[in-house]
Design a protein around this motif. Structure first.
Motif, short mmCIF file in Angstrom:
data_model
loop_
_atom_site.label_atom_id
_atom_site.label_comp_id
_atom_site.label_asym_id
_atom_site.label_seq_id
_atom_site.Cartn_x
_atom_site.Cartn_y
_atom_site.Cartn_z
N ARG A 73 0.80 -1.13 0.16
CA ARG A 73 -0.01 -0.07 -0.08
C ARG A 73 0.81 1.26 0.22
N VAL A 74 0.53 2.25 -0.87
CA VAL A 74 1.50 3.48 -0.94
C VAL A 74 0.63 4.50 -0.56
N GLU A 75 0.82 5.29 0.31
CA GLU A 75 0.46 6.39 0.88
C GLU A 75 1.11 7.54 0.47
N PRO A 76 0.19 8.50 -0.13
CA PRO A 76 0.71 9.67 -0.78
C PRO A 76 1.54 10.50 0.48
#
Length: 83
Positions: A73-76
């Motif tokens: 999961r990539v969080e901005p």
């Protein structure tokens, strides 16, 4: 061979490469196989270099990597700028 059967080829042994995922208990890490593929090596090249390696082992490495990336999961990151 289904994904579960392929993933069963990936093992972990704390005595080998500090517990990194390896292929069938051998001293070849999944990371190494993926690195060789990323560098342009083919499955055939890997099979020639490691006579005990099987095509399903290479596929298992790809399935393993796919599963890991699939759960990422990539969080901005919001950067505050000052004017």
């Amino acid at each position: 061979m289904n994904e579960q059967e392929l993933l069963a080829r990936i093992t972990v042994n704390p005595q080998i490469f500090a517990g990194k995922p390896i292929i069938r208990g051998r001293r070849l890490a999944v990371e190494q196989v993926l690195g060789m593929l990323a560098a342009g090596d083919t499955t055939e090249t890997l099979l020639a270099a490691y006579p005990w390696l099987e095509a399903e082992d290479v596929r298992a490495c790809l399935v393993y990597a796919h599963r890991l990336v699939g759960h990422e999961r990539v969080e901005p990151l919001l950067l505050e700028t000052t004017s």
